[in-house]
Design a protein around this motif. Structure first.
Motif, PDB file in Angstrom:
ATOM      1  N   UNK A  86     -48.106  20.028  31.515  1.00 11.49           N
ATOM      2  CA  UNK A  86     -47.173  19.879  32.638  1.00 11.49           C
ATOM      3  C   UNK A  86     -47.526  20.820  33.789  1.00 11.49           C
ATOM      4  N   UNK A  87     -47.155  20.474  35.013  1.00 11.06           N
ATOM      5  CA  UNK A  87     -47.373  21.394  36.124  1.00 11.06           C
ATOM      6  C   UNK A  87     -46.626  22.708  35.879  1.00 11.06           C
ATOM      7  N   UNK A  88     -47.233  23.795  36.325  1.00 10.73           N
ATOM      8  CA  UNK A  88     -46.597  25.099  36.220  1.00 10.73           C
ATOM      9  C   UNK A  88     -46.712  25.770  34.873  1.00 10.73           C
ATOM     10  N   UNK A  89     -47.359  25.143  33.884  1.00 12.57           N
ATOM     11  CA  UNK A  89     -47.479  25.718  32.545  1.00 12.57           C
ATOM     12  C   UNK A  89     -48.914  26.232  32.361  1.00 12.57           C
ATOM     13  N   UNK A  90     -49.029  27.502  32.004  1.00 12.63           N
ATOM     14  CA  UNK A  90     -50.336  28.123  31.807  1.00 12.63           C
ATOM     15  C   UNK A  90     -51.060  27.470  30.638  1.00 12.63           C
ATOM     16  N   UNK A  91     -52.379  27.297  30.786  1.00  6.42           N
ATOM     17  CA  UNK A  91     -53.186  26.727  29.714  1.00  6.42           C
ATOM     18  C   UNK A  91     -54.611  27.269  29.774  1.00  6.42           C
ATOM     19  N   UNK A  92     -55.313  27.087  28.625  1.00  5.37           N
ATOM     20  CA  UNK A  92     -56.658  27.640  28.464  1.00  5.37           C
ATOM     21  C   UNK A  92     -57.359  26.880  27.347  1.00  5.37           C
ATOM     22  N   UNK A  93     -58.658  26.674  27.487  1.00 11.53           N
ATOM     23  CA  UNK A  93     -59.488  26.090  26.432  1.00 11.53           C
ATOM     24  C   UNK A  93     -60.383  27.179  25.855  1.00 11.53           C
ATOM     25  N   UNK A  94     -60.572  27.143  24.532  1.00 12.82           N
ATOM     26  CA  UNK A  94     -61.395  28.135  23.845  1.00 12.82           C
ATOM     27  C   UNK A  94     -62.382  27.418  22.933  1.00 12.82           C
ATOM     28  N   UNK A  95     -63.657  27.632  23.199  1.00 11.05           N
ATOM     29  CA  UNK A  95     -64.718  27.085  22.359  1.00 11.05           C
ATOM     30  C   UNK A  95     -65.612  28.219  21.859  1.00 11.05           C
ATOM     31  N   UNK A  96     -65.035  29.429  21.745  1.00 12.76           N
ATOM     32  CA  UNK A  96     -65.833  30.598  21.384  1.00 12.76           C
ATOM     33  C   UNK A  96     -66.419  30.503  19.976  1.00 12.76           C
ATOM     34  N   UNK A  97     -65.793  29.749  19.079  1.00 13.30           N
ATOM     35  CA  UNK A  97     -66.320  29.591  17.723  1.00 13.30           C
ATOM     36  C   UNK A  97     -67.104  28.290  17.563  1.00 13.30           C
ATOM     37  N   UNK A  98     -67.214  27.510  18.627  1.00 12.60           N
ATOM     38  CA  UNK A  98     -67.848  26.202  18.542  1.00 12.60           C
ATOM     39  C   UNK A  98     -69.361  26.288  18.475  1.00 12.60           C
ATOM     40  N   UNK A  99     -69.952  25.360  17.729  1.00 12.16           N
ATOM     41  CA  UNK A  99     -71.406  25.267  17.623  1.00 12.16           C
ATOM     42  C   UNK A  99     -71.972  24.247  18.613  1.00 12.16           C
ATOM     43  N   UNK A 100     -71.096  23.465  19.225  1.00 13.16           N
ATOM     44  CA  UNK A 100     -71.514  22.457  20.197  1.00 13.16           C
ATOM     45  C   UNK A 100     -70.519  22.450  21.352  1.00 13.16           C
ATOM     46  N   UNK A 101     -70.890  21.871  22.489  1.00 11.57           N
ATOM     47  CA  UNK A 101     -69.982  21.850  23.629  1.00 11.57           C
ATOM     48  C   UNK A 101     -68.676  21.112  23.306  1.00 11.57           C
TER      49      UNK A 101
END
Length: 127
Positions: A86-101
């Protein structure tokens, strides 16, 4: 009719640090009310926490696996998952443990713009 192909789009980096190729939006195909882009978070990477003042986003995951944070809640994500931001809601993606994109389609309404993006943490100086 307006038609575009993902392979013809040049990638650019958004304010949150992800690399995207916009398929349709204000700059590419003449879409004024929404945008559609492929986004990639590389293996070992993450985006900068942020929110959008006006845009609602949909993240539809196509490949890889990682985590998404919406507000204070973290969830694991993989291909086939869809998250509503939703608009106004903080978000983030984390792929720090990922072996592929981590690859996803991102749909924004109204269309994505840097001006609508508010960063809520400092960028990693190592990036």
């Amino acid at each position: 009719m307006d038609l575009a192909n993902l392979d013809e789009r040049e990638p650019f980096t958004t304010l949150d640090g992800s690399t995207i190729r916009e398929i349709a939006g204000r700059v590419t195909l003449p879409s004024q009310n929404q945008s559609l882009a492929e986004a990639v978070v590389p293996a070992g990477g993450q985006t900068i926490a942020h929110y959008h003042r006006a845009s609602e986003e949909l993240y539809f995951f196509l490949g890889g696996a990682g985590r998404v944070r919406v507000g204070d809640e973290w969830r694991d994500v993989r291909a086939g998952d869809c998250v509503v931001l939703p608009p106004g809601v903080e978000h983030k993606l984390d792929n720090s443990a990922g072996a592929e994109p981590l690859v996803l389609l991102c749909c924004c309404s109204p269309a994505y713009s840097h001006e609508d993006t508010v960063l809520t943490e400092e960028p990693d100086p190592a990036s």
